[in-house]
Enzyme design. Sequence first.
Site, mmCIF file in Angstrom:
data_model
loop_
_atom_site.group_PDB
_atom_site.id
_atom_site.type_symbol
_atom_site.label_atom_id
_atom_site.label_comp_id
_atom_site.label_asym_id
_atom_site.label_seq_id
_atom_site.Cartn_x
_atom_site.Cartn_y
_atom_site.Cartn_z
ATOM 1 N N TRP A 1 106.087 23.965 37.261
ATOM 2 C CA TRP A 1 106.145 25.310 38.195
ATOM 3 C C TRP A 1 105.857 24.916 39.774
ATOM 4 O O TRP A 1 105.153 25.607 40.188
ATOM 5 C CB TRP A 1 104.902 26.072 37.464
ATOM 6 C CG TRP A 1 105.252 26.308 36.355
ATOM 7 C CD1 TRP A 1 104.778 25.663 35.099
ATOM 8 C CD2 TRP A 1 105.944 27.693 35.799
ATOM 9 N NE1 TRP A 1 105.357 26.523 33.915
ATOM 10 C CE2 TRP A 1 105.756 27.526 34.644
ATOM 11 C CE3 TRP A 1 106.410 28.697 36.652
ATOM 12 C CZ2 TRP A 1 106.721 28.578 33.881
ATOM 13 C CZ3 TRP A 1 107.043 29.727 35.752
ATOM 14 C CH2 TRP A 1 107.060 29.798 34.483
ATOM 15 N N LYS B 1 111.170 31.127 36.441
ATOM 16 C CA LYS B 1 111.344 32.255 37.428
ATOM 17 C C LYS B 1 112.151 31.484 38.614
ATOM 18 O O LYS B 1 112.314 30.375 38.861
ATOM 19 C CB LYS B 1 109.817 32.421 37.748
ATOM 20 C CG LYS B 1 108.990 33.262 36.765
ATOM 21 C CD LYS B 1 108.043 33.516 37.469
ATOM 22 C CE LYS B 1 107.128 34.757 36.339
ATOM 23 N NZ LYS B 1 105.785 35.391 36.854
ATOM 24 N N ASP C 1 121.376 57.638 28.652
ATOM 25 C CA ASP C 1 120.282 58.169 29.033
ATOM 26 C C ASP C 1 120.299 58.846 30.278
ATOM 27 O O ASP C 1 120.850 58.163 31.190
ATOM 28 C CB ASP C 1 118.895 57.425 28.791
ATOM 29 C CG ASP C 1 117.695 58.084 29.092
ATOM 30 O OD1 ASP C 1 117.218 58.898 28.431
ATOM 31 O OD2 ASP C 1 117.272 57.840 30.238
ATOM 32 N N GLU D 1 123.715 62.120 27.332
ATOM 33 C CA GLU D 1 122.336 63.113 27.480
ATOM 34 C C GLU D 1 122.305 63.719 28.765
ATOM 35 O O GLU D 1 121.864 63.331 29.963
ATOM 36 C CB GLU D 1 121.147 62.204 27.278
ATOM 37 C CG GLU D 1 119.990 62.951 27.189
ATOM 38 C CD GLU D 1 118.579 62.481 27.576
ATOM 39 O OE1 GLU D 1 117.714 62.900 27.029
ATOM 40 O OE2 GLU D 1 118.937 61.857 28.852
#
Length: 670
Positions: free
Chosen positions: A86, A121, A336, A390
């Site tokens: 890290w 990350k 959606d 939708e």
Amino acid sequence: MKEPEKLNLVKDEPWLESYAPKISDRYHRFQASLKEIENFSGSITEFARNHEFYGIHFEAWRKGWVYREWAPAAEALYFFGDFNNWDRTSHPMKKSPRGDWEIFLPFDEYKDRFVHGSKVKVHVIGANGKLDRIPAYIRRAIQDEKSHDFAGQLWFEKEFNWTDQSFSLSRSLHQPLIYECHVGMAQEKLGVGTYQEFEEITLPKIKEAGYNTIQMMAIMEHPYYGSFGYHISNFFAPTSRFGTPEELKSLVNKAHELGIAVVMDIVHSHAIKNTNEGLNEFDGSDHQYFHPGAKGYHEGWDSKVFDYAKWEVKQFLLSNIRYWLEEFHFDGFRFDGVTSIMYQHHGLFMDFDNVDLYFNSQVDEDAIVYLQLANKLIHDLKPDSLSIAEDVSGMPGLSRKIEDGGIGFDFRMAMGVPDYWIKTLKHKQDEEWDMFELWHQLSNRPAKERSICYAESHDQALVGDKTLAFRLMDKEMYFSMSVLEQNLVIDRGIALHKLIRMITLSLGGEGYLNFIGNEFGHPEWIDFPREGNNWSYQHARRQWSLIEDPLLRYGQLNAWDKEMIQLANEYDILASKPAVQLHLDPDKKILAYERAGLIFVFSFNPTASFFGFAIRVLEEGNYKILLNSDQKEFGGFERLDNKINYPTDKNQCLLAYVPNRTMMVFKKVD
């Protein structure tokens, strides 16, 4: 100068005549955009391969892993994680002139550190400061149980052994009978359900119920469980809270073995505004993936709005479509928030009571082009696929072919129908129900646009709203659902629940949708664990044991739903031509129509029954009752005999006994 030929949408819908130039312009914008893509990539399918370039990949020819990220406004990027303890600065990435960042990790040097399951990350330095982010194209993101922090996870899975090569989508395309479901709340336990549990426990229930398609919610990774999967953070990662990617693949594979198509709820209408987990301000700017400033913020959803005109955004979203179709064998998508995509006002506080609203300056024409491109890609990649929109606005041509002047969806959701049922149940006494209005609401739809009709979906099951069953029976459901007692509220509720669902299925569209558990009148709303309910799972589950208890009436509603779906399957009701009205009596509250060669007779009369009621049919002959809602096994009172023969009289009429709050299905037998 020769006038251009009208598109089929205008030919078929004369009321759009004055908007023909705008519809033509819309089609030409799509053609120009597609041409630009084809000139760049050769085809739209090749254009939609960004996920194969960006993200983390092993490159055999270079003998190592490469990680690439598009972040044009960023000042610096550093890749870090378990592999380098890290350390945020030890692994800087190099930037290309077009804003791509890259780092290469040789296999020999990192084979023992850069391993399956480890976390990663990217540290981004930009105008918004120094932030730790999750790679935009990450395939898996996991949340730490203690800190609740999300991180990307390396997932070097083995090749999945698909066995669904012989699966055919023909039944679902012909007549989609959709079971809308959520993996996490599909089990009875007080906890989050898994992909594996859904495959082993829930899929057999859906197969037995007769549905041919499942619509899966909340598959794309989302940090807040209670968002129902609509605040997406990681667009290429199946949510890890339900299990592994292989377990999701196994679920889809098993559904295909059972003959069930799997449609995914895809959310390209907006994205979560979080900078810790999502795409917002990834490169330090507010306009990388989204519109800058206020235009990029969705006030109603507290989220970010994509800039659909941007080349890189189109490529990101189209690649996302290809990824889910190919990697997980989904059979299509229910898009959606299409209303929100198509309009700059996102449909907020709009009634759409004027045709101008479909073509004025508030329509996001770049977003319309994106939807057309998305449908073009879906059907190029997988000709036998389902794309469902939708949309509450009623945009003309939404589910028409692009070359006809449409947007290219296969089906549109008939969102006005559940709203109609809610308004009727909330504001009208049974004696006030309007049969003309009922017929109009369920039968009035564009002739050449296919609709998915439904009486209720997940929207009506959430806290703050009510399911049909709960509107009809309310607190009595908790105390009076025993088969051993009589209760007028329950009797009314059971009867109307059956009628509402059957008339919606048989009259309202070319496809039908039910939300998991609503078929048997699930007694409780949906409330995900949150601080306000002390993080309880009590209302984020489905109580299947209710239908297995012979002393409770939930099993009667479940039995009715099975018969209803079986009838639709056997007679191809929804694939048949629209219904023909045979009789409408506004005073007696009786409605009859023909569809798929069957005669449907409904009595919404709350009190009166009628003997020798005459219904003129299309063909003379002898008729019998195939199914009636008053049968005992469906919670009825056995006032009808299915064995009786009904010959037509000299006026070509059936003379039938029509009990109150009952429906019958007749079939001509000779």
